[in-house]
Write a protein that holds these residues in place. Structure first.
Motif, PDB file in Angstrom:
ATOM      1  N   LEU A  16      52.878  13.683  46.683  1.00  0.00           N
ATOM      2  CA  LEU A  16      51.846  14.713  46.781  1.00  0.00           C
ATOM      3  C   LEU A  16      52.443  16.099  46.522  1.00  0.00           C
ATOM      4  O   LEU A  16      51.878  16.896  45.766  1.00  0.00           O
ATOM      5  CB  LEU A  16      51.181  14.662  48.156  1.00  0.00           C
ATOM      6  N   ALA A  17      53.583  16.386  47.128  1.00  0.00           N
ATOM      7  CA  ALA A  17      54.226  17.685  46.942  1.00  0.00           C
ATOM      8  C   ALA A  17      54.634  17.893  45.486  1.00  0.00           C
ATOM      9  O   ALA A  17      54.413  18.965  44.915  1.00  0.00           O
ATOM     10  CB  ALA A  17      55.439  17.804  47.856  1.00  0.00           C
ATOM     11  N   LEU A  18      55.194  16.864  44.867  1.00  0.00           N
ATOM     12  CA  LEU A  18      55.592  16.960  43.467  1.00  0.00           C
ATOM     13  C   LEU A  18      54.375  17.175  42.567  1.00  0.00           C
ATOM     14  O   LEU A  18      54.405  17.983  41.643  1.00  0.00           O
ATOM     15  CB  LEU A  18      56.347  15.694  43.048  1.00  0.00           C
ATOM     16  N   GLY A  19      53.286  16.497  42.847  1.00  0.00           N
ATOM     17  CA  GLY A  19      52.063  16.667  42.075  1.00  0.00           C
ATOM     18  C   GLY A  19      51.480  18.060  42.217  1.00  0.00           C
ATOM     19  O   GLY A  19      50.994  18.639  41.236  1.00  0.00           O
ATOM     20  N   LEU A  20      51.525  18.622  43.413  1.00  0.00           N
ATOM     21  CA  LEU A  20      51.013  19.974  43.627  1.00  0.00           C
ATOM     22  C   LEU A  20      51.840  21.005  42.863  1.00  0.00           C
ATOM     23  O   LEU A  20      51.284  21.902  42.218  1.00  0.00           O
ATOM     24  CB  LEU A  20      50.996  20.313  45.115  1.00  0.00           C
ATOM     25  N   VAL A  21      53.156  20.880  42.918  1.00  0.00           N
ATOM     26  CA  VAL A  21      54.020  21.830  42.217  1.00  0.00           C
ATOM     27  C   VAL A  21      53.828  21.710  40.704  1.00  0.00           C
ATOM     28  O   VAL A  21      53.673  22.717  40.003  1.00  0.00           O
ATOM     29  CB  VAL A  21      55.501  21.607  42.610  1.00  0.00           C
ATOM     30  N   GLY A  23      51.231  20.542  39.089  1.00  0.00           N
ATOM     31  CA  GLY A  23      49.882  21.004  38.769  1.00  0.00           C
ATOM     32  C   GLY A  23      49.779  22.512  38.750  1.00  0.00           C
ATOM     33  O   GLY A  23      49.106  23.093  37.890  1.00  0.00           O
ATOM     34  N   PHE A  24      50.440  23.171  39.694  1.00  0.00           N
ATOM     35  CA  PHE A  24      50.432  24.627  39.736  1.00  0.00           C
ATOM     36  C   PHE A  24      51.021  25.216  38.462  1.00  0.00           C
ATOM     37  O   PHE A  24      50.424  26.098  37.835  1.00  0.00           O
ATOM     38  CB  PHE A  24      51.210  25.129  40.961  1.00  0.00           C
ATOM     39  N   ASN A  29      50.519  27.890  33.199  1.00  0.00           N
ATOM     40  CA  ASN A  29      50.871  27.969  31.784  1.00  0.00           C
ATOM     41  C   ASN A  29      49.629  27.909  30.902  1.00  0.00           C
ATOM     42  O   ASN A  29      49.505  28.675  29.938  1.00  0.00           O
ATOM     43  CB  ASN A  29      51.843  26.835  31.426  1.00  0.00           C
ATOM     44  N   SER A  30      48.703  27.032  31.219  1.00  0.00           N
ATOM     45  CA  SER A  30      47.497  26.926  30.389  1.00  0.00           C
ATOM     46  C   SER A  30      46.640  28.188  30.513  1.00  0.00           C
ATOM     47  O   SER A  30      46.033  28.619  29.536  1.00  0.00           O
ATOM     48  CB  SER A  30      46.696  25.684  30.762  1.00  0.00           C
ATOM     49  N   MET A  31      46.606  28.813  31.689  1.00  0.00           N
ATOM     50  CA  MET A  31      45.834  30.046  31.853  1.00  0.00           C
ATOM     51  C   MET A  31      46.466  31.195  31.076  1.00  0.00           C
ATOM     52  O   MET A  31      45.751  32.002  30.466  1.00  0.00           O
ATOM     53  CB  MET A  31      45.735  30.400  33.334  1.00  0.00           C
ATOM     54  N   LYS A  32      47.789  31.274  31.057  1.00  0.00           N
ATOM     55  CA  LYS A  32      48.464  32.304  30.268  1.00  0.00           C
ATOM     56  C   LYS A  32      48.137  32.149  28.787  1.00  0.00           C
ATOM     57  O   LYS A  32      47.861  33.129  28.101  1.00  0.00           O
ATOM     58  CB  LYS A  32      49.978  32.229  30.460  1.00  0.00           C
TER      59      LYS A  32
END
Length: 79
Positions: A16-21, A23-24, A29-32
């Motif tokens: 879960l922690a790896l997925g959250l990091v 995903g963030f 990157n996609s928003m930039k």
């Protein structure tokens, strides 16, 4: 060959922690990239903003301001 329930919970929390990091950073990157391709202020918006301030915007002035905004955006992405 029994796996303890604590081990399974530990693996689930780590996943879960790896997925959250991940995903963030992917969303960041996609928003930039989206903002670089589609700037939030268009020429029409800038033209109406200048007219509301009492200035008569020429096309040359609009082009200069848009170029400055693109240059500032490029500089901020290099940092």
């Amino acid at each position: 060959m029994t796996i303890g329930i604590g081990f399974v919970i530990l693996i689930a929390v780590l996943a879960l922690a790896l997925g959250l990091v991940a995903g963030f950073f992917l969303a960041r990157n996609s928003m930039k990239n989206y903002l670089a391709k589609n700037p939030p202020i268009s020429e029409e918006m800038m033209k109406s903003m200048m007219m509301s301030m009492g200035q008569k915007p020429s096309q040359k002035k609009l082009n200069q301001m848009m170029a400055q905004m693109k240059q500032q955006s490029a500089q901020s992405q290099k940092k």
